[in-house]
Motif scaffolding. Structure first.
Motif, mmCIF file in Angstrom:
data_model
loop_
_atom_site.group_PDB
_atom_site.id
_atom_site.type_symbol
_atom_site.label_atom_id
_atom_site.label_comp_id
_atom_site.label_asym_id
_atom_site.label_seq_id
_atom_site.Cartn_x
_atom_site.Cartn_y
_atom_site.Cartn_z
ATOM 1 N N THR A 84 0.827 -1.206 0.000
ATOM 2 C CA THR A 84 0.000 0.000 0.000
ATOM 3 C C THR A 84 0.863 1.257 0.000
ATOM 4 O OG1 THR A 84 -1.701 -1.194 1.222
ATOM 5 C CG2 THR A 84 -1.835 1.202 1.229
ATOM 6 N N LEU A 85 1.936 1.242 0.752
ATOM 7 C CA LEU A 85 2.837 2.394 0.764
ATOM 8 C C LEU A 85 3.532 2.580 -0.587
ATOM 9 C CD1 LEU A 85 4.392 2.082 4.327
ATOM 10 C CD2 LEU A 85 2.683 3.726 3.537
ATOM 11 N N ILE A 86 3.806 1.484 -1.304
ATOM 12 C CA ILE A 86 4.379 1.600 -2.650
ATOM 13 C C ILE A 86 3.375 2.267 -3.587
ATOM 14 C CG2 ILE A 86 5.163 0.294 -4.669
ATOM 15 C CD1 ILE A 86 6.421 -1.711 -2.724
ATOM 16 N N LEU A 87 2.097 1.903 -3.469
ATOM 17 C CA LEU A 87 1.062 2.566 -4.272
ATOM 18 C C LEU A 87 1.024 4.069 -3.986
ATOM 19 C CD1 LEU A 87 -2.007 0.173 -4.301
ATOM 20 C CD2 LEU A 87 -0.673 0.960 -6.236
ATOM 21 N N ILE A 88 1.140 4.432 -2.726
ATOM 22 C CA ILE A 88 1.161 5.852 -2.364
ATOM 23 C C ILE A 88 2.406 6.526 -2.934
ATOM 24 C CG2 ILE A 88 1.331 7.454 -0.412
ATOM 25 C CD1 ILE A 88 -0.428 5.435 1.149
ATOM 26 N N SER A 89 3.522 5.809 -2.942
ATOM 27 C CA SER A 89 4.755 6.343 -3.514
ATOM 28 C C SER A 89 4.612 6.574 -5.017
ATOM 29 C CB SER A 89 5.910 5.377 -3.230
ATOM 30 O OG SER A 89 7.068 5.771 -3.902
ATOM 31 N N VAL A 90 3.983 5.631 -5.710
ATOM 32 C CA VAL A 90 3.739 5.794 -7.152
ATOM 33 C C VAL A 90 2.821 6.992 -7.392
ATOM 34 C CG1 VAL A 90 2.622 4.725 -9.157
ATOM 35 C CG2 VAL A 90 4.162 3.385 -7.744
ATOM 36 N N TYR A 91 1.773 7.102 -6.593
ATOM 37 C CA TYR A 91 0.837 8.230 -6.722
ATOM 38 C C TYR A 91 1.556 9.561 -6.485
ATOM 39 C CZ TYR A 91 -2.936 11.462 -5.661
ATOM 40 O OH TYR A 91 -3.761 12.555 -5.648
ATOM 41 N N TYR A 92 2.317 9.656 -5.394
ATOM 42 C CA TYR A 92 2.994 10.903 -5.046
ATOM 43 C C TYR A 92 4.006 11.311 -6.111
ATOM 44 C CZ TYR A 92 6.069 14.147 -2.605
ATOM 45 O OH TYR A 92 6.820 15.225 -2.269
ATOM 46 N N THR A 93 4.806 10.361 -6.563
ATOM 47 C CA THR A 93 5.830 10.680 -7.554
ATOM 48 C C THR A 93 5.200 11.111 -8.873
ATOM 49 O OG1 THR A 93 7.280 9.062 -6.518
ATOM 50 C CG2 THR A 93 7.885 9.793 -8.715
ATOM 51 N N LEU A 113 2.197 12.420 -9.230
ATOM 52 C CA LEU A 113 1.547 13.707 -8.997
ATOM 53 C C LEU A 113 2.559 14.843 -9.046
ATOM 54 C CD1 LEU A 113 -1.060 15.233 -8.164
ATOM 55 C CD2 LEU A 113 -0.339 14.886 -5.798
ATOM 56 N N LYS A 114 3.706 14.668 -8.403
ATOM 57 C CA LYS A 114 4.721 15.725 -8.390
ATOM 58 C C LYS A 114 5.385 15.897 -9.749
ATOM 59 C CE LYS A 114 4.342 17.140 -4.246
ATOM 60 N NZ LYS A 114 3.955 18.498 -3.937
ATOM 61 N N THR A 115 5.441 14.834 -10.535
ATOM 62 C CA THR A 115 6.073 14.917 -11.848
ATOM 63 C C THR A 115 5.142 15.539 -12.883
ATOM 64 O OG1 THR A 115 7.357 12.949 -11.320
ATOM 65 C CG2 THR A 115 7.263 13.581 -13.629
ATOM 66 N N THR A 116 3.883 15.090 -12.906
ATOM 67 C CA THR A 116 2.952 15.542 -13.943
ATOM 68 C C THR A 116 2.037 16.674 -13.507
ATOM 69 O OG1 THR A 116 1.272 13.931 -13.300
ATOM 70 C CG2 THR A 116 2.897 13.235 -14.946
ATOM 71 N N HIS A 117 1.906 16.918 -12.208
ATOM 72 C CA HIS A 117 0.999 17.921 -11.654
ATOM 73 C C HIS A 117 -0.458 17.653 -12.046
ATOM 74 C CE1 HIS A 117 4.483 20.156 -10.374
ATOM 75 N NE2 HIS A 117 4.944 20.167 -11.606
ATOM 76 N N SER A 118 -0.785 16.372 -12.194
ATOM 77 C CA SER A 118 -2.135 15.978 -12.568
ATOM 78 C C SER A 118 -2.610 14.868 -11.638
ATOM 79 C CB SER A 118 -2.148 15.484 -14.021
ATOM 80 O OG SER A 118 -3.375 14.870 -14.318
ATOM 81 N N LYS A 119 -3.708 15.134 -10.922
ATOM 82 C CA LYS A 119 -4.237 14.110 -10.023
ATOM 83 C C LYS A 119 -4.780 12.919 -10.802
ATOM 84 C CE LYS A 119 -5.377 17.007 -6.105
ATOM 85 N NZ LYS A 119 -6.408 17.493 -5.203
ATOM 86 N N PHE A 120 -5.362 13.192 -11.954
ATOM 87 C CA PHE A 120 -5.898 12.099 -12.763
ATOM 88 C C PHE A 120 -4.792 11.159 -13.224
ATOM 89 C CE2 PHE A 120 -7.154 10.326 -16.902
ATOM 90 C CZ PHE A 120 -8.268 9.602 -16.490
ATOM 91 N N ALA A 121 -3.687 11.715 -13.694
ATOM 92 C CA ALA A 121 -2.563 10.884 -14.131
ATOM 93 C C ALA A 121 -1.984 10.082 -12.975
ATOM 94 C CB ALA A 121 -1.478 11.751 -14.769
ATOM 95 N N ALA A 122 -1.946 10.684 -11.793
ATOM 96 C CA ALA A 122 -1.433 9.979 -10.618
ATOM 97 C C ALA A 122 -2.338 8.821 -10.222
ATOM 98 C CB ALA A 122 -1.274 10.957 -9.456
ATOM 99 N N ILE A 123 -3.644 9.039 -10.272
ATOM 100 C CA ILE A 123 -4.584 7.959 -9.947
ATOM 101 C C ILE A 123 -4.492 6.848 -10.970
ATOM 102 C CG2 ILE A 123 -7.055 7.403 -9.803
ATOM 103 C CD1 ILE A 123 -7.418 10.170 -8.494
ATOM 104 N N VAL A 124 -4.381 7.194 -12.247
ATOM 105 C CA VAL A 124 -4.262 6.181 -13.296
ATOM 106 C C VAL A 124 -2.967 5.390 -13.126
ATOM 107 C CG1 VAL A 124 -3.949 5.858 -15.784
ATOM 108 C CG2 VAL A 124 -5.738 7.358 -14.941
ATOM 109 N N ALA A 125 -1.865 6.051 -12.823
ATOM 110 C CA ALA A 125 -0.589 5.358 -12.635
ATOM 111 C C ALA A 125 -0.646 4.412 -11.441
ATOM 112 C CB ALA A 125 0.536 6.370 -12.446
ATOM 113 N N ALA A 126 -1.240 4.861 -10.341
ATOM 114 C CA ALA A 126 -1.368 3.991 -9.171
ATOM 115 C C ALA A 126 -2.292 2.821 -9.463
ATOM 116 C CB ALA A 126 -1.879 4.787 -7.975
ATOM 117 N N PHE A 127 -3.363 3.055 -10.205
ATOM 118 C CA PHE A 127 -4.280 1.973 -10.565
ATOM 119 C C PHE A 127 -3.594 0.947 -11.459
ATOM 120 C CE2 PHE A 127 -7.394 0.106 -13.462
ATOM 121 C CZ PHE A 127 -8.217 -0.532 -12.546
#
Length: 124
Positions: free
Chosen positions: A29-38, A40-54
C-alpha cells in the motif's frame, strides 16, 4: 526490513510472526502511495497519478510470459510477503524523483532529500 520490523515489535509488543504477516500488504500500500505521489509531483495531474497507481496496483506484469492466472497468483503472493526488496522498492521512485529535481533546479533541499531516500533505499 529488519530495520523496520524490530523497532515496530519493540514499540507495539506484537509477535514478529504477526508483523511479518501484515508488513507485506502494508508496504504494498505504501508503494502505491509512492507511485501516486511521484506521478503527482512529476505531472501535476491528479488524474494521471490515480491512473498510474491503478495501473501499478492492478497490472499483472510478468516478464517470463506465464499465463495470466499464474501471473496474478505469483504477483499476489509476492506482494503479500514481507520481503526486503519490497521495502526497498518503496523508496526507489522518490529517490529517482529527488535526484531529477536536484539536477533540474540545483536546490540543496532536493539534494538533501535525495541522499535521505538513497540511504534508506540502500540500507533496507
Amino acid at each position: 526490513m529488519d530495520n523496520f520490523l524490530i523497532p515496530l515489535h519493540k514499540f507495539t509488543n506484537v509477535e514478529i510472526y504477526q508483523l511479518i504477516r501484515f508488513a507485506g500488504p502494508l508496504i504494498g500500500t505504501l508503494i502505491l502511495i509512492s507511485v501516486y505521489y511521484t506521478t503527482l509531483k512529476t505531472t501535476h495531474s491528479k488524474f494521471a497519478a490515480i491512473v498510474a497507481a491503478f495501473i501499478y496496483g492492478s497490472w499483472p506484469f510478468n516478464p517470463l510470459g506465464e499465463k495470466a492466472t499464474q501471473v496474478a497468483e505469483s504477483n499476489m503472493a509476492r506482494e503479500t510477503l514481507a520481503l526486503s526488496m519490497e521495502f526497498g522498492r518503496l523508496f526507489l521512485l522518490p529517490t529517482i524523483f529527488y535526484a531529477a529535481k536536484y539536477i533540474a533546479t540545483s536546490q540543496k533541499r532536493y539534494l538533501f532529500l535525495f541522499f535521505q531516500a538513497l540511504i534508506i533505499l540502500t540500507t533496507s
